[in-house]
Design a protein around this motif. Structure first.
Motif, PDB file in Angstrom:
ATOM      1  N   ARG A 140      -4.542   0.467  -9.334  1.00  0.00           N
ATOM      2  CA  ARG A 140      -5.181  -1.152  -8.887  1.00  0.00           C
ATOM      3  C   ARG A 140      -3.993  -2.116  -9.838  1.00  0.00           C
ATOM      4  NH1 ARG A 140     -10.961   1.685 -11.440  1.00  0.00           N
ATOM      5  NH2 ARG A 140     -11.596   1.997  -9.033  1.00  0.00           N
ATOM      6  N   GLU A 160      -9.369   1.388  -3.949  1.00  0.00           N
ATOM      7  CA  GLU A 160      -9.210   0.817  -5.133  1.00  0.00           C
ATOM      8  C   GLU A 160     -10.073   0.760  -5.894  1.00  0.00           C
ATOM      9  OE1 GLU A 160      -6.641   2.549  -6.977  1.00  0.00           O
ATOM     10  OE2 GLU A 160      -5.384   2.816  -5.373  1.00  0.00           O
ATOM     11  N   GLY A 161     -11.635   1.023  -5.492  1.00  0.00           N
ATOM     12  CA  GLY A 161     -12.947   0.566  -6.271  1.00  0.00           C
ATOM     13  C   GLY A 161     -13.425  -1.423  -5.335  1.00  0.00           C
ATOM     14  N   SER A 180       1.161  -1.172  -0.760  1.00  0.00           N
ATOM     15  CA  SER A 180      -0.466  -0.277   0.311  1.00  0.00           C
ATOM     16  C   SER A 180       1.154   1.079  -0.253  1.00  0.00           C
ATOM     17  CB  SER A 180      -0.818   0.079   0.929  1.00  0.00           C
ATOM     18  OG  SER A 180      -2.345  -0.026   1.158  1.00  0.00           O
ATOM     19  N   SER A 197     -16.967   5.290  -3.467  1.00  0.00           N
ATOM     20  CA  SER A 197     -17.211   4.603  -4.008  1.00  0.00           C
ATOM     21  C   SER A 197     -18.269   5.588  -5.181  1.00  0.00           C
ATOM     22  CB  SER A 197     -18.603   3.217  -4.396  1.00  0.00           C
ATOM     23  OG  SER A 197     -18.056   2.098  -3.769  1.00  0.00           O
ATOM     24  N   ASN A 249      -5.815   3.460 -12.103  1.00  0.00           N
ATOM     25  CA  ASN A 249      -5.672   2.554 -13.043  1.00  0.00           C
ATOM     26  C   ASN A 249      -3.821   1.901 -12.798  1.00  0.00           C
ATOM     27  OD1 ASN A 249      -7.713   3.055 -14.107  1.00  0.00           O
ATOM     28  ND2 ASN A 249      -7.048   4.265 -15.992  1.00  0.00           N
TER      29      ASN A 249
HETATM   30  P1  TGC Z   1     -17.458   7.912 -15.549  1.00  0.00           P
HETATM   31  O1  TGC Z   1     -18.847   8.895 -16.384  1.00  0.00           O
HETATM   32  O2  TGC Z   1     -17.431   6.340 -15.921  1.00  0.00           O
HETATM   33  O3  TGC Z   1     -16.222   8.801 -16.206  1.00  0.00           O
HETATM   34  C1  TGC Z   1     -15.739   9.857 -15.367  1.00  0.00           C
HETATM   35  C2  TGC Z   1     -14.980  10.232 -16.658  1.00  0.00           C
HETATM   36  O4  TGC Z   1     -13.360   9.657 -15.945  1.00  0.00           O
HETATM   37  C3  TGC Z   1     -13.084   8.619 -17.260  1.00  0.00           C
HETATM   38  N1  TGC Z   1     -13.003   7.498 -17.022  1.00  0.00           N
HETATM   39  C4  TGC Z   1     -11.699   7.347 -16.632  1.00  0.00           C
HETATM   40  N2  TGC Z   1     -10.080   7.575 -16.853  1.00  0.00           N
HETATM   41  C5  TGC Z   1      -8.995   6.690 -16.292  1.00  0.00           C
HETATM   42  N3  TGC Z   1      -9.271   5.522 -16.239  1.00  0.00           N
HETATM   43  C6  TGC Z   1     -10.518   5.170 -15.832  1.00  0.00           C
HETATM   44  N4  TGC Z   1     -10.209   3.910 -14.943  1.00  0.00           N
HETATM   45  C7  TGC Z   1     -11.461   5.581 -16.342  1.00  0.00           C
HETATM   46  N5  TGC Z   1     -13.304   5.567 -15.085  1.00  0.00           N
HETATM   47  C8  TGC Z   1     -14.025   6.465 -16.199  1.00  0.00           C
HETATM   48  C9  TGC Z   1     -14.431   8.323 -17.504  1.00  0.00           C
HETATM   49  O5  TGC Z   1     -13.495   8.653 -19.700  1.00  0.00           O
HETATM   50  C10 TGC Z   1     -15.270  10.051 -17.953  1.00  0.00           C
HETATM   51  O6  TGC Z   1     -14.127  10.834 -18.789  1.00  0.00           O
HETATM   52  P2  TGC Z   1     -15.058  11.944 -18.962  1.00  0.00           P
HETATM   53  O7  TGC Z   1     -13.242  13.559 -19.717  1.00  0.00           O
HETATM   54  O8  TGC Z   1     -15.215  11.655 -20.592  1.00  0.00           O
HETATM   55  O9  TGC Z   1     -15.642  12.881 -18.464  1.00  0.00           O
HETATM   56  O10 TGC Z   1     -17.580   8.223 -14.017  1.00  0.00           O
HETATM   57  P3  TGC Z   1     -18.770   7.910 -12.820  1.00  0.00           P
HETATM   58  O11 TGC Z   1     -18.449   8.938 -11.861  1.00  0.00           O
HETATM   59  O12 TGC Z   1     -19.403   7.313 -13.449  1.00  0.00           O
HETATM   60  O13 TGC Z   1     -17.640   6.600 -12.197  1.00  0.00           O
HETATM   61  C11 TGC Z   1     -17.539   5.500 -12.544  1.00  0.00           C
HETATM   62  C12 TGC Z   1     -16.497   5.269 -11.665  1.00  0.00           C
HETATM   63  C13 TGC Z   1     -17.841   4.529 -10.223  1.00  0.00           C
HETATM   64  C14 TGC Z   1     -15.968   3.183 -12.249  1.00  0.00           C
HETATM   65  C15 TGC Z   1     -15.757   5.363 -10.676  1.00  0.00           C
HETATM   66  O14 TGC Z   1     -15.941   6.267 -10.001  1.00  0.00           O
HETATM   67  C16 TGC Z   1     -14.909   4.813  -9.103  1.00  0.00           C
HETATM   68  O15 TGC Z   1     -13.774   3.562  -9.853  1.00  0.00           O
HETATM   69  N6  TGC Z   1     -15.192   4.766  -7.836  1.00  0.00           N
HETATM   70  C17 TGC Z   1     -14.312   3.747  -7.039  1.00  0.00           C
HETATM   71  C18 TGC Z   1     -13.811   4.932  -6.815  1.00  0.00           C
HETATM   72  C19 TGC Z   1     -11.852   4.233  -6.026  1.00  0.00           C
HETATM   73  O16 TGC Z   1     -11.494   3.068  -6.823  1.00  0.00           O
HETATM   74  N7  TGC Z   1     -11.683   5.164  -5.087  1.00  0.00           N
HETATM   75  C20 TGC Z   1     -10.168   4.517  -4.710  1.00  0.00           C
HETATM   76  C21 TGC Z   1      -9.491   6.291  -3.762  1.00  0.00           C
HETATM   77  S1  TGC Z   1      -8.160   5.938  -3.613  1.00  0.00           S
HETATM   78  C22 TGC Z   1      -7.152   4.517  -2.231  1.00  0.00           C
HETATM   79  O17 TGC Z   1      -8.291   3.421  -2.720  1.00  0.00           O
HETATM   80  C23 TGC Z   1      -6.341   4.297  -2.028  1.00  0.00           C
HETATM   81  S2  TGC Z   1      -6.125   2.780  -1.064  1.00  0.00           S
HETATM   82  C24 TGC Z   1      -4.418   2.883  -0.825  1.00  0.00           C
HETATM   83  C25 TGC Z   1      -3.954   1.451  -1.989  1.00  0.00           C
HETATM   84  O18 TGC Z   1      -3.863   1.099  -2.849  1.00  0.00           O
HETATM   85  O19 TGC Z   1      -3.008   1.001  -1.173  1.00  0.00           O
END
Ligand code: TGC
Ligand code: FAD
Length: 407
Positions: free
Chosen positions: A266, A386-387, A107, A154, A263
Motif C-alpha cells: 500500500r 490493496e484495500g 503492480s 475486503s 502495509n
Molecule cells: P482486525 O481484527 O482488525 O486485525 C486482525 C489482526 O491483524 C492486525 N492488523 C494489522 N497488522 C499489520 N498491519 C495492518 N495494517 C493491520 N491491520 C490489522 C490486528 O492487530 C490483528 O492482530 P492480532 O495479532 O491482534 O490478531 O482484522 P479484521 O478482520 O477486522 O480486518 C480489518 C481490515 C478490514 C482492515 C482488513 O481485513 C483489511 O485491510 N481488508 C482489506 C483487504 C485487502 O487489502 N486485501 C488486499 C489483497 S492483496 C492485493 O490486493 C494485491 S493487489 C496487487 C498490487 O498490489 O499491485
C-alpha cells in the motif's frame, strides 16, 4: 517575538516549474534523485514504446522481470539476500516512475517485492529466505501473493482455504481469486486457515510457500479485463495439494501476517498512483497548449486552466503526503493508518486527475495513442485492490474515533 527572520518576496526567485511546482525535487537526496532518474529513463526507453501494445494484447512481458531485477527494483527496500536495501522514499520514487509508465509495472514490482518477497523476508525461515529471495531479487524466480478469495475480498478474515495437517505434510484445499502474477509465478505465498475446529472463521491464518507445479495446484487467468491489462491476474486452485510441513511460514500466525505485507505494498501505491496522475497531467498540459479550437489553444480557456491547476495542486499535495509518510517510514514512525491516509487520498485524487485529463483530450483521450485512458482504467483497479477506498476510510475512521465500523 519571532526568533527567525522571514525573507521578503524576492524578485529573482525563479518561476516554479509546471511539473514540479513546489520544488519537491529539492527535498530529495542525491541518491534518491539518482534512483528516480534511473527508473524514469528505464520507463522512457523500455516501457513507454511498447506499453500500449502490451495493454491492448492483455499481456505482461515476462522478460521484463529480469530487467527489473537487474536494475535492483525487486524487493529493493529489503536488506540482505541480494536486495538493494534502499530507503522507503527511494522505493516510493521508483514506484512513482514505474506507474508513470503503467500501473501494471508498479503492480508487478509491488507483488514481487512488497508482498511475496516481504512475506518470506519478514516471516520465513532462514532456509526459505536463502532458497527464494536471491532468485526473486534477480528476477529469476517470480512470486505471487494469494490472500483474496471469490467470496472474501475486503474481509479476508473469512477465508475458506484450509491447510490440514497430515503426518509430516499439510494438505491445502480451496481457491484464491484475482491474484496478480498467479500463473507466471514460480512460488505462491498462500494464506490459509489451519484446520478449523469450531466452524467458520476458527483456525489460525498461516502462510505457505507453494512452488509452481506442485501436484493439486493449478492456475487459470482472469480474462476480458478492461483495467490493468499489462498485468496477469489469475485464480489459484488447490485440490488436495500436499506440501511439506516446512512450507509453512514459521514466524507469523493470524491475519496480521498478510496485513503486515499489505502495509508495504500500500505504501508503494501512495507514490505510484501519483505517477499515473503525473503522466495524465503532463499529457493534458501538452495537448492543451497545442490543440486549437475557436482560434485559441485549449490552454488559453479559463475552464481548461482551472482543470490543469486543480491537477497540479493535487499532484503536489499528494507528493508532499507521500514524501512525509516515506520519511516517517524511514524513521520507523509510520503507522499503518498513515499509509491508509496516503493510499486513500492519493489514489482517489489520481483517478480524478486522470478523468479530468481525459476531458481535455476530447475524443483523442479515448484512444491508446495517448496514455490517459489507459491510466484511468488502471486506477480503477488500484482504487479497489490493496484495500478499497471504503476500507481505508473505515481504517481512518477507526483511527480517529476509536470505533470499528467494518462489521
Ligand atoms: P482486525 O481484527 O482488525 O486485525 C486482525 C489482526 O491483524 C492486525 N492488523 C494489522 N497488522 C499489520 N498491519 C495492518 N495494517 C493491520 N491491520 C490489522 C490486528 O492487530 C490483528 O492482530 P492480532 O495479532 O491482534 O490478531 O482484522 P479484521 O478482520 O477486522 O480486518 C480489518 C481490515 C478490514 C482492515 C482488513 O481485513 C483489511 O485491510 N481488508 C482489506 C483487504 C485487502 O487489502 N486485501 C488486499 C489483497 S492483496 C492485493 O490486493 C494485491 S493487489 C496487487 C498490487 O498490489 O499491485
Ligand atoms: P468486495 O470486498 O466485495 O467489495 C465490493 C464493494 O463493497 C467495495 O466498494 C467495497 O469497498 C465495499 N465494501 C466492502 N465491505 C465494506 C464495508 N464494511 N463497508 C463499506 N463498504 C464495504 N488480491 C490478492 O490477494 N492478491 C493479489 O495479487 C491481488 N491482485 C489483484 C489485482 C487486480 C487487478 C484486482 C482488481 C484485484 C486484486 N486482488 C488481489 C484482489 C483485491 O485485493 C480485492 O479486489 C479487494 O480487496 C476488494 O475485494 P472485492 O473485489 O471482493 O470487493
Amino acid at each position: 517575538m519571532s526568533t527567525t527572520a522571514s525573507h521578503p518576496q524576492r524578485a529573482d526567485v525563479p518561476a516554479p516549474s509546471p511539473t514540479d511546482f513546489l520544488g519537491i525535487d529539492a527535498l530529495l537526496t542525491d541518491d534518491e534523485r539518482l534512483i528516480r532518474d534511473t527508473v524514469r529513463t528505464f520507463v522512457r526507453d523500455r516501457v513507454l514504446p511498447h506499453i500500449a501494445d502490451w495493454f491492448e494484447d492483455h499481456t505482461f512481458p515476462r522478460a521484463m522481470a529480469k530487467e527489473l531485477g537487474d536494475l535492483g527494483l525487486l524487493g529493493m527496500h529489503l536488506h540482505g539476500y541480494g536486495c538493494a536495501g534502499t530507503s522507503a522514499v527511494a522505493y516510493g520514487l521508483a514506484c512513482l516512475e514505474l506507474e508513470a509508465g503503467d500501473s501494471g509495472f508498479r503492480s508487478f514490482v509491488s507483488v514481487q517485492g512488497s508482498l511475496a518477497m516481504y512475506a518470506i523476508w519478514a516471516h520465513g525461515s532462514d532456509e526459505q529466505k536463502e532458497t527464494w529471495l536471491p532468485r526473486m531479487a534477480a528476477g529469476d524466480a517470480l512470486g505471487c501473493f494469494g490472500l483474496t478469495e471469490w467470496d472474501f475480498g475486503s474481509d479476508p478474515g473469512g477465508m475458506r482455504t484450509v491447510a490440514r495437517r497430515d503426518g509430516s505434510d499439510y494438505v491445502l484445499n480451496g481457491s484464491k481469486a484475482w491474484i496478480t502474477n498467479g500463473s507466471i509465478a514460480d512460488v505462491a505465498v498462500v494464506w490459509a486457515r489451519l484446520d478449523p475446529q469450531d466452524g467458520h472463521r476458527s483456525g489460525a491464518v498461516r502462510g505457505f510457500l507453494v512452488p509452481k507445479g506442485t501436484k493439486g495446484f493449478t492456475t487459470r487467468n482472469i480474462e476480458k479485463k478492461l483495467s490493468l491489462r499489462a498485468s496477469i491476474t489469475s485464480e489459484l486452485s488447490f485440490e488436495d495439494c500436499r506440501i511439506p510441513a516446512d512450507a509453512i511460514l514459521p514466524n507469523v500466525s493470524g491475519l496480521r501476517g498478510p496485513l503486515s505485507c499489505l502495509n508495504e505494498a500500500r505504501y508503494g501505491i501512495v507514490w505510484g498512483s501519483l505517477g499515473a496522475a503525473r503522466a495524465c497531467y503532463e499529457s493534458a498540459l501538452e495537448y492543451a497548449k497545442t490543440r486549437v479550437q475557436f482560434d485559441k489553444p485549449l490552454a488559453a480557456f479559463q475552464l481548461t486552466q482551472e482543470k490543469l491547476v486543480n491537477m497540479m495542486l493535487e499532484i503536489n499535495k499528494g507528493l508532499l503526503v507521500a514524501l512525509h509518510v516515506g520519511r516517517l517510514k524511514d524513521d520507523g514512525r509510520a503507522h499503518a493508518s498513515h499509509v491508509s491516509f496516503g493510499k486513500l487520498n492519493n489514489v482517489r485524487e489520481a483517478l480524478a486527475i486522470c478523468r479530468e485529463a481525459r476531458t481535455i483530450l476530447g475524443a483523442s483521450g479515448i484512444t491508446l495513442e495517448y496514455p490517459v485512458i489507459r491510466h484511468m482504467n488502471n486506477l480503477e483497479s488500484v482504487l479497489t485492490y490493496e484495500g478499497t477506498s471504503e476500507i481505508h476510510t473505515l481504517i481512518l475512521g477507526q483511527a480517529i474515533t476509536g470505533e470499528s465500523a467494518f462489521g
